[in-house]
Design a protein around this motif. Sequence first.
Motif, mmCIF file in Angstrom:
data_model
loop_
_atom_site.group_PDB
_atom_site.id
_atom_site.type_symbol
_atom_site.label_atom_id
_atom_site.label_comp_id
_atom_site.label_asym_id
_atom_site.label_seq_id
_atom_site.Cartn_x
_atom_site.Cartn_y
_atom_site.Cartn_z
ATOM 1 N N LEU A 100 0.859 -1.188 0.000
ATOM 2 C CA LEU A 100 0.000 0.000 0.000
ATOM 3 C C LEU A 100 0.893 1.235 0.000
ATOM 4 C CD1 LEU A 100 -2.750 -0.981 2.616
ATOM 5 C CD2 LEU A 100 -2.869 -1.103 0.116
ATOM 6 N N SER A 101 0.673 2.128 -0.959
ATOM 7 C CA SER A 101 1.463 3.356 -1.029
ATOM 8 C C SER A 101 0.732 4.545 -0.417
ATOM 9 C CB SER A 101 1.861 3.670 -2.468
ATOM 10 O OG SER A 101 0.723 3.782 -3.289
ATOM 11 N N PHE A 102 -0.603 4.475 -0.389
ATOM 12 C CA PHE A 102 -1.385 5.471 0.345
ATOM 13 C C PHE A 102 -2.759 4.888 0.660
ATOM 14 C CE2 PHE A 102 -2.440 6.570 -4.060
ATOM 15 C CZ PHE A 102 -3.816 6.736 -4.018
ATOM 16 N N ILE A 103 -3.326 5.380 1.734
ATOM 17 C CA ILE A 103 -4.678 4.995 2.155
ATOM 18 C C ILE A 103 -5.415 6.276 2.522
ATOM 19 C CG2 ILE A 103 -4.028 2.684 2.943
ATOM 20 C CD1 ILE A 103 -4.032 3.737 5.806
ATOM 21 N N PRO A 104 -6.748 6.248 2.521
ATOM 22 C CA PRO A 104 -7.478 7.467 2.881
ATOM 23 C C PRO A 104 -7.245 7.836 4.352
ATOM 24 C CG PRO A 104 -8.995 5.649 2.416
ATOM 25 C CD PRO A 104 -7.620 5.152 2.166
ATOM 26 N N GLU A 105 -7.375 9.115 4.635
ATOM 27 C CA GLU A 105 -7.167 9.585 6.007
ATOM 28 C C GLU A 105 -8.373 9.335 6.902
ATOM 29 O OE1 GLU A 105 -5.629 13.537 6.242
ATOM 30 O OE2 GLU A 105 -4.121 13.146 4.716
ATOM 31 N N ASN A 106 -9.516 9.018 6.305
ATOM 32 C CA ASN A 106 -10.694 8.721 7.126
ATOM 33 C C ASN A 106 -10.573 7.303 7.697
ATOM 34 O OD1 ASN A 106 -11.330 6.941 5.043
ATOM 35 N ND2 ASN A 106 -12.621 8.416 4.020
ATOM 36 N N ASP A 107 -11.542 6.857 8.434
ATOM 37 C CA ASP A 107 -11.493 5.538 9.062
ATOM 38 C C ASP A 107 -12.192 4.448 8.256
ATOM 39 O OD1 ASP A 107 -10.011 6.405 11.212
ATOM 40 O OD2 ASP A 107 -11.751 6.876 12.449
ATOM 41 N N LEU A 108 -12.481 4.723 6.985
ATOM 42 C CA LEU A 108 -13.146 3.725 6.163
ATOM 43 C C LEU A 108 -12.206 2.555 5.878
ATOM 44 C CD1 LEU A 108 -14.970 6.020 3.592
ATOM 45 C CD2 LEU A 108 -15.950 4.817 5.560
ATOM 46 N N PRO A 109 -12.760 1.362 5.707
ATOM 47 C CA PRO A 109 -11.910 0.205 5.416
ATOM 48 C C PRO A 109 -11.272 0.326 4.030
ATOM 49 C CG PRO A 109 -14.223 -0.405 5.315
ATOM 50 C CD PRO A 109 -14.172 1.000 5.808
ATOM 51 N N SER A 151 -7.455 0.300 10.562
ATOM 52 C CA SER A 151 -6.377 0.152 11.550
ATOM 53 C C SER A 151 -5.343 -0.901 11.151
ATOM 54 C CB SER A 151 -6.958 -0.195 12.917
ATOM 55 O OG SER A 151 -7.667 -1.423 12.845
ATOM 56 N N ALA A 152 -5.691 -1.817 10.254
ATOM 57 C CA ALA A 152 -4.773 -2.878 9.821
ATOM 58 C C ALA A 152 -4.142 -2.574 8.466
ATOM 59 C CB ALA A 152 -5.526 -4.204 9.746
ATOM 60 N N ALA A 153 -4.431 -1.414 7.916
ATOM 61 C CA ALA A 153 -4.022 -1.123 6.542
ATOM 62 C C ALA A 153 -3.034 0.027 6.462
ATOM 63 C CB ALA A 153 -5.255 -0.832 5.696
ATOM 64 N N ALA A 154 -1.957 -0.045 7.193
ATOM 65 C CA ALA A 154 -0.942 1.005 7.141
ATOM 66 C C ALA A 154 -0.206 0.974 5.803
ATOM 67 C CB ALA A 154 0.055 0.803 8.283
ATOM 68 N N VAL A 155 0.375 2.096 5.440
ATOM 69 C CA VAL A 155 1.213 2.145 4.247
ATOM 70 C C VAL A 155 2.381 1.189 4.441
ATOM 71 C CG1 VAL A 155 2.784 3.650 2.955
ATOM 72 C CG2 VAL A 155 0.529 4.489 3.636
ATOM 73 N N GLY A 156 2.678 0.392 3.402
ATOM 74 C CA GLY A 156 3.779 -0.560 3.464
ATOM 75 C C GLY A 156 3.372 -1.932 2.968
ATOM 76 N N HIS A 195 -9.576 -0.612 -4.596
ATOM 77 C CA HIS A 195 -10.482 0.542 -4.661
ATOM 78 C C HIS A 195 -9.678 1.794 -4.995
ATOM 79 C CE1 HIS A 195 -13.494 3.522 -3.368
ATOM 80 N NE2 HIS A 195 -14.344 2.580 -3.759
ATOM 81 N N GLU A 196 -10.298 2.698 -5.730
ATOM 82 C CA GLU A 196 -9.609 3.905 -6.205
ATOM 83 C C GLU A 196 -9.179 4.841 -5.077
ATOM 84 O OE1 GLU A 196 -13.716 6.406 -7.145
ATOM 85 O OE2 GLU A 196 -12.549 5.603 -8.804
ATOM 86 N N THR A 197 -9.634 4.623 -3.837
ATOM 87 C CA THR A 197 -9.248 5.485 -2.723
ATOM 88 C C THR A 197 -7.918 5.084 -2.099
ATOM 89 O OG1 THR A 197 -10.509 4.142 -1.167
ATOM 90 C CG2 THR A 197 -11.613 6.074 -2.125
ATOM 91 N N ILE A 198 -7.302 3.994 -2.608
ATOM 92 C CA ILE A 198 -6.005 3.553 -2.076
ATOM 93 C C ILE A 198 -5.002 3.440 -3.204
ATOM 94 C CG2 ILE A 198 -7.086 2.292 -0.176
ATOM 95 C CD1 ILE A 198 -6.413 -0.324 -1.693
ATOM 96 N N GLY A 199 -3.730 3.460 -2.837
ATOM 97 C CA GLY A 199 -2.661 3.176 -3.775
ATOM 98 C C GLY A 199 -2.109 1.805 -3.431
ATOM 99 N N ALA A 200 -2.103 0.899 -4.380
ATOM 100 C CA ALA A 200 -1.641 -0.462 -4.101
ATOM 101 C C ALA A 200 -0.928 -1.022 -5.315
ATOM 102 C CB ALA A 200 -2.818 -1.351 -3.725
ATOM 103 N N GLY A 242 3.360 -7.120 -4.965
ATOM 104 C CA GLY A 242 4.774 -7.234 -4.625
ATOM 105 C C GLY A 242 5.158 -6.293 -3.510
ATOM 106 N N TRP A 243 6.407 -6.414 -3.103
ATOM 107 C CA TRP A 243 6.925 -5.565 -2.023
ATOM 108 C C TRP A 243 8.024 -4.683 -2.518
ATOM 109 C CZ3 TRP A 243 7.188 -10.376 1.513
ATOM 110 C CH2 TRP A 243 5.936 -10.627 2.049
#
Length: 148
Positions: free
Chosen positions: A40-49, A106-111, A139-144, A147-148
């Motif tokens: 994950l390279s980015f996730i939304p700042e809200n608390d949505l899954p 809470s389980a979806a930190a960048v990395g 989903h378009e609200t995340i960067g994924a 691979g690592w």
Amino acid sequence: MPQQHPFYLLWSGAINLGDTPGVFNNAQFAGLLVQIPVTLSFIPENDLPVRFLLKTSDVEIFNDKKHPVFWDWEPGTALPSPVGYVDDTDLIPEQPEFHELSVPHSAAAVGPHTITLQVNSEVSAGLRDDFVLECIEAHETIGAKIGW
């Protein structure tokens, strides 16, 4: 006007999960479990899954025994709660075999992370319906990326 599809393609291919090698000659046989690395390279700042879609083919479920999907499971540890299931219900009308994964924010930190699909172990050998994983979308609200 066509409906929007707010997901983008992460991976496509053909992985055969199940207990019978050679059922699908167009797919690589993985056995009863496959683990896919995702970053994950980015996730939304809200608390949505954080959401993903899996597309499969040829899934059939026996006695409501769905195939669980886990987020960040490490081999040798207890299985966590599933973030989704592969089953034979239609998530999207007239678009069968899409399965939504919902990862708690809470389980979806960048990395780096993993998505693990497991063929349900409660079904007797020989009855574990083989199926094919065909694609993973994010989903378009995340960067994924895969691979690592």
